[in-house]
Design a protein around this motif. Structure first.
Motif, mmCIF file in Angstrom:
data_model
loop_
_atom_site.group_PDB
_atom_site.id
_atom_site.type_symbol
_atom_site.label_atom_id
_atom_site.label_comp_id
_atom_site.label_asym_id
_atom_site.label_seq_id
_atom_site.Cartn_x
_atom_site.Cartn_y
_atom_site.Cartn_z
ATOM 1 N N ARG A 59 25.756 108.699 65.359
ATOM 2 C CA ARG A 59 27.011 108.902 65.016
ATOM 3 C C ARG A 59 28.351 108.344 64.963
ATOM 4 O O ARG A 59 28.426 109.461 65.873
ATOM 5 C CB ARG A 59 26.723 110.042 63.501
ATOM 6 N N HIS A 60 28.875 107.418 65.684
ATOM 7 C CA HIS A 60 30.114 106.987 66.471
ATOM 8 C C HIS A 60 31.305 108.130 66.079
ATOM 9 O O HIS A 60 31.943 108.556 67.619
ATOM 10 C CB HIS A 60 30.252 105.495 66.159
ATOM 11 N N TYR A 61 31.764 108.237 64.892
ATOM 12 C CA TYR A 61 32.432 109.049 64.855
ATOM 13 C C TYR A 61 32.581 110.511 65.839
ATOM 14 O O TYR A 61 32.518 111.484 66.241
ATOM 15 C CB TYR A 61 33.064 109.471 62.961
ATOM 16 N N GLU A 62 31.087 111.027 65.389
ATOM 17 C CA GLU A 62 31.247 112.623 65.464
ATOM 18 C C GLU A 62 30.948 112.498 67.016
ATOM 19 O O GLU A 62 30.420 113.421 68.086
ATOM 20 C CB GLU A 62 29.754 113.368 65.239
ATOM 21 N N LEU B 248 31.024 99.977 62.535
ATOM 22 C CA LEU B 248 30.516 100.741 64.397
ATOM 23 C C LEU B 248 30.759 101.959 63.803
ATOM 24 O O LEU B 248 30.084 103.830 64.294
ATOM 25 C CB LEU B 248 30.735 100.470 65.729
ATOM 26 N N ALA B 249 32.234 102.268 63.648
ATOM 27 C CA ALA B 249 32.909 103.702 63.506
ATOM 28 C C ALA B 249 31.877 104.695 61.741
ATOM 29 O O ALA B 249 31.488 106.068 62.708
ATOM 30 C CB ALA B 249 33.837 103.422 63.796
ATOM 31 N N PHE C 259 40.219 106.142 64.579
ATOM 32 C CA PHE C 259 39.708 106.592 66.568
ATOM 33 C C PHE C 259 40.047 105.192 66.619
ATOM 34 O O PHE C 259 40.202 104.778 67.437
ATOM 35 C CB PHE C 259 39.179 107.562 66.551
ATOM 36 N N TYR C 260 38.942 104.301 66.447
ATOM 37 C CA TYR C 260 38.491 103.191 66.342
ATOM 38 C C TYR C 260 39.772 102.081 65.573
ATOM 39 O O TYR C 260 39.637 101.015 66.742
ATOM 40 C CB TYR C 260 37.036 102.562 65.606
ATOM 41 N N LYS C 261 40.382 102.493 65.678
ATOM 42 C CA LYS C 261 41.676 101.239 65.631
ATOM 43 C C LYS C 261 43.145 101.410 66.579
ATOM 44 O O LYS C 261 43.412 101.401 66.454
ATOM 45 C CB LYS C 261 42.178 100.976 64.628
ATOM 46 N N GLN D 16 37.210 93.541 67.616
ATOM 47 C CA GLN D 16 37.649 93.278 66.580
ATOM 48 C C GLN D 16 36.600 93.652 64.929
ATOM 49 O O GLN D 16 37.207 93.918 64.274
ATOM 50 C CB GLN D 16 38.557 92.526 66.715
ATOM 51 N N ALA D 17 35.471 92.955 65.063
ATOM 52 C CA ALA D 17 35.195 92.604 63.973
ATOM 53 C C ALA D 17 33.697 93.960 63.568
ATOM 54 O O ALA D 17 33.782 93.679 62.542
ATOM 55 C CB ALA D 17 33.398 90.936 64.677
#
Length: 321
Positions: free
Chosen positions: A143-146, A244-245, A180-182, A238-239
């Motif tokens: 999990r990308h956020y975690e 992913l997040a 976080f990803y942006k 960007q795409a």
């Protein structure tokens, strides 16, 4: 283009993937060896130059295909690539698999994914296991956020341990949340401290300049392709950054009807060890094994090459046989 260097056959080729030209390098010292498809990370960061600069010798045992994903490097063409999505890249990857099987007359191949590429290849292997002998996940995404929560905590804890008050203040000033990803400020934190603190590409660090140097010195790229790698790093994130997040690899790829091997550096905070272990423990597979590399961060196949090759040639091929 075909060249031979110290018995190494290097082929640079392109195939059509739904009206778009996708490029790849194929290397081998013996074209009768089993085929291994390497799915790079990023998103948008081909790793052929980095792997070549490291001296990894897996092409002595496999015919290795370094496919460059839609939207970067040899596969960058803004006029034909269309919308870059996870599903589109997975579909491209399966077309590459069929191409390799036909080209080398092999019923099944090995599939190896690194970082972002481990998400892409996990999905490929889970959905269509009939193509593959085994799946090898390096720097396995969960999990990308975690994972990034683990990264943020690692940066802050390391700054405190080192008595780096300036860094601690900087890190605390950036609030970690679902966006976080942006966040440009969060990206700056990663750029400034992750490699410096030994949790990034390699345990001993790997600067952006080193990455650029590897690409510039890779003789098989044209200057346009080198420029397209830089374009692809930006445009692919960007795409794909939002998907992913919000993706959980264990949901996208819960079941594998083939052997699974997870290779992970204990110091990896690009895709955290904690999340890789959760992925490993959550999935079902015909057999599975996780290898902890005690001296590595995000690139154990480059950082601890001798042990990696022992795992790949001894354990992975041994299980399949």
């Amino acid at each position: 283009m075909n060249t031979t260097n110290q018995n190494m056959n290097v082929t640079k080729e392109y195939i059509d993937t739904a009206g778009h030209k996708s490029g790849m390098f194929i290397e081998s010292t013996n074209l009768n060896n089993p085929v291994l498809l390497f799915v790079h990370g990023g998103p948008g960061f081909p790793q052929y130059a980095h792997v070549k600069a490291s001296g990894l010798s897996w092409a002595n045992h496999f015919t290795v295909c370094y496919w460059e994903q839609r939207g970067t490097g040899m596969s960058y063409n803004a006029s034909t690539q269309g919308e870059i999505t996870l599903e589109r890249i997975v579909a491209d990857g399966l077309e590459v698999v069929n191409h390799l099987k036909q080209k080398y007359n092999q019923e099944k191949i090995y599939l190896c994914g690194h970082s972002w590429g481990s998400l892409v290849s996990s999905i490929m292997a889970s959905r269509q296991p009939e193509h593959f002998l085994a799946y090898i996940g390096i720097g396995q995404l969960g999990r990308h956020y975690e994972s990034n929560r683990d990264t943020y905590d690692f940066l802050l804890e390391t700054a405190i341990e080192r008595g780096d008050e300036k860094a601690e203040k900087h890190i605390r000033s950036v609030k970690f949340n679902k966006g976080f990803y942006k966040s440009q400020e969060y990206r700056k934190l990663l750029g400034r401290y992750l490699n410096k603190y030994g949790g990034g590409t390699k345990r001993e660090g790997y600067s952006s300049w080193e990455g650029m140097k590897d690409i510039i010195e890779c003789k098989h790229y044209t200057w346009k392709e080198r420029l397209n790698i830089l374009k692809g790093i930006f445009s692919s994130y960007q795409a794909l950054g939002e998907s992913l997040a919000n993706t959980d690899a264990t949901v996208m790829a819960p079941r594998f009807e083939i052997p699974v091997f997870i290779v992970h550096g204990v110091y990896d905070y690009q895709t955290s060890y904690k999340e890789a272990k959760r992925f490993y423990e959550s999935i079902d597979a015909t057999s599975k094994q996780m290898y902890t590399f005690e001296h590595s961060a995000h690139s154990p196949f480059v950082e601890e090459q001798e042990r990696f090759m022992e795992v790949l040639v001894g354990d992975v091929v041994g299980v399949v046989k």
